[in-house]
Enzyme design. Structure first.
Site, short mmCIF file in Angstrom:
data_model
loop_
_atom_site.label_atom_id
_atom_site.label_comp_id
_atom_site.label_asym_id
_atom_site.label_seq_id
_atom_site.Cartn_x
_atom_site.Cartn_y
_atom_site.Cartn_z
N ASN A 1 -15.03 -10.42 -70.15
CA ASN A 1 -13.54 -10.60 -69.25
C ASN A 1 -13.87 -11.82 -68.72
OD1 ASN A 1 -11.06 -9.25 -68.66
ND2 ASN A 1 -11.76 -9.16 -66.56
N GLU B 1 -16.18 -12.98 -65.69
CA GLU B 1 -16.19 -14.37 -65.03
C GLU B 1 -17.42 -15.19 -64.96
OE1 GLU B 1 -12.10 -13.29 -62.29
OE2 GLU B 1 -13.86 -14.37 -61.40
N GLU C 1 -5.73 -8.20 -67.05
CA GLU C 1 -5.27 -8.34 -65.59
C GLU C 1 -3.82 -9.09 -65.21
OE1 GLU C 1 -9.82 -8.89 -64.35
OE2 GLU C 1 -8.13 -9.72 -63.21
N ASP D 1 -0.36 -10.61 -64.24
CA ASP D 1 0.67 -10.81 -63.58
C ASP D 1 1.20 -12.25 -63.74
OD1 ASP D 1 -1.80 -10.45 -60.85
OD2 ASP D 1 -1.46 -12.24 -62.19
N HIS E 1 -3.66 -13.92 -65.39
CA HIS E 1 -2.95 -14.18 -64.20
C HIS E 1 -2.66 -15.46 -64.27
CE1 HIS E 1 -5.26 -10.79 -62.25
NE2 HIS E 1 -6.12 -11.46 -62.72
C1 XIL Z 1 -9.33 -8.78 -57.06
C2 XIL Z 1 -8.50 -7.39 -56.34
O1 XIL Z 1 -7.05 -7.36 -57.10
C3 XIL Z 1 -8.50 -7.57 -54.91
O2 XIL Z 1 -7.99 -6.45 -54.47
C4 XIL Z 1 -9.77 -7.78 -54.47
O3 XIL Z 1 -9.80 -8.06 -53.17
C5 XIL Z 1 -10.53 -8.83 -55.10
O4 XIL Z 1 -10.59 -8.55 -56.49
N1 XIL Z 1 -10.48 -11.20 -61.32
C6 XIL Z 1 -10.73 -10.00 -61.54
C7 XIL Z 1 -10.40 -8.90 -60.60
O5 XIL Z 1 -11.50 -9.73 -62.41
O6 XIL Z 1 -11.36 -7.87 -60.40
C8 XIL Z 1 -9.81 -9.50 -59.32
O7 XIL Z 1 -9.54 -8.18 -58.46
C9 XIL Z 1 -8.88 -10.51 -59.35
C10 XIL Z 1 -9.40 -11.69 -60.33
#
Ligand code: XIL
Length: 356
Positions: A207, A165, A273, A275, A243
């Site tokens: 990422n 990020e 990641e 969802d 996401h």
């Molecule tokens: C999130 C986790 O799921 C949470 O448990 C934590 O509190 C914060 O981070 N992008 C990412 C992940 O790259 O590492 C993040 O994960 C969600 C967004």
């Protein structure tokens, strides 16, 4: 009423004999879906072409047998949800605690699962004490962190999210972070070079989110990794976080086009990641879960059709434990419900992995 309660009610209702006398006690109203450990493992459906995994939490693997069993049965790729982030490892300068990270690595190795490290450089979970350091001190601390952490898992972790990020959402270029402020834009290339020195065999990944399809941020990510490649920086892959909100998701064709142009740079791509939020969709839950199934199917199908898409990771796997509830509000974003039972989303992913 949340998913687990609904399932529980469905299971218990007949047993309490006569809440709704219409159905005889012994016949459940609707057959409860099978458990995650009673259906085809997604990893088996994807092998050998690609890995399928999920983010996990060390404490849940340790304390919740159903969680550990469902995860180990379904997946062959492990990402620590937060235990390998710098802010979690080195809360005080020089005091590193790899206990929970080691737990996850040991869990994976005991079952022959591959591990992805996440994430070496991320503004979202970095040590607060970095802010008080001078630029040269930050550089030394960062190099020490990368060398020590990647070195610790050398030959055990197959891929690392090295930088996460780093692109701003507002087209202003690189995100304003402690790394950019203290080290300037070259911190990204330096991080990849240090990681490569510490483990020359690990796949090193950039990422990010909001860059899955076509668009300005996607172009910024493309330009960043293209330039890193052109400079000979040892970057090997790009992770698309995925996401998604089912109410406003990128088109599958755009995701395919984006993956293809990244692949043409010689990079591997992965869904890192995934969802899918459904809370903003209209209609009853059953309808929204059908929409969700389609989103999971269509996105995974894009990865299956792209030869250089080598892995798919979901950000959790059961609605019982998802960061979405905390960050976006209550939702049902994952493949299995709160009782580890199959959701339509699981079938969407399975069908896509089988090319159906
Ligand atoms: C999130 C986790 O799921 C949470 O448990 C934590 O509190 C914060 O981070 N992008 C990412 C992940 O790259 O590492 C993040 O994960 C969600 C967004």
């Amino acid at each position: 009423m949340n998913q687990a309660a609904a399932v529980l009610l469905l299971v218990l209702l007949p047993a309490c004999g006569g809440v709704r006398p219409s159905a005889p006690a012994s016949t459940p109203l609707t057959p409860s879906p099978p458990a995650a450990t009673e259906v085809e493992p997604l990893a088996a459906a994807a092998a050998p072409a690609r890995l399928v995994g999920a983010a996990v939490q060390a404490s849940l693997l340790r304390t919740e047998p159903a969680y550990a069993a469902a995860f180990a049965y379904q997946f062959d790729y492990v990402t620590a949800e937060f235990e390998m982030k710098w802010g979690q490892i080195e809360r005080q300068p020089g005091q590193r605690d790899y206990g929970r990270a080691d737990e996850i690595a040991a869990f994976a190795e005991a079952r022959g699962l591959r591990i992805k490290g996440h994430a070496l450089v991320w503004h979202g979970d970095s040590p607060a004490w970095l802010e008080s350091l001078s630029p040269p001190e930050v550089r030394i601390a960062l190099e020490d962190h990368i060398r020590t952490t990647v070195g610790r898992y050398r030959g055990r972790i197959v891929a690392w999210d090295v930088v996460n990020e780093a692109i701003a959402d507002d087209r202003s270029g690189l995100r304003d972070t402690v790394y950019l402020r203290k080290l300037g834009p070259t911190y990204i290339a330096e991080a990849f070079r240090r990681a490569h020195e510490a483990d020359p065999d690990a796949l090193l990944i950039y990422n990010d989110y909001g860059a899955e399809g076509r668009g300005r941020k996607s172009d910024d990510v493309y330009n960043l990794v293209r330039d890193l490649r052109a400079q000979g920086v040892p970057i090997g892959g790009v992770g698309l976080q995925m996401h998604l909100d089912a109410a406003s998701r990128p088109e599958a064709a755009d995701i395919a086009g984006n993956m293809r142009r990244l692949a043409e740079l010689g990079l591997l791509v992965n869904i890192s990641e995934m969802d899918v939020r459904v809370a903003r969709l209209p209609g009853p839950l059953a309808t929204r879960l059908e929409d969700q199934r389609r989103v999971y199917h269509d996105v995974v199908a894009v990865c299956v059709a792209e030869p250089r898409c080598h892995a798919i990771t979901f950000w959790g796997f059961t609605d019982r434990y998802s960061w979405i509830d905390q960050f976006y509000g209550p939702d049902d974003p994952l493949l299995f419900d709160e009782a580890y039972r199959v959701k339509p989303a699981y079938n969407g992913v399975l069908d896509a992995l089988h090319g159906r």
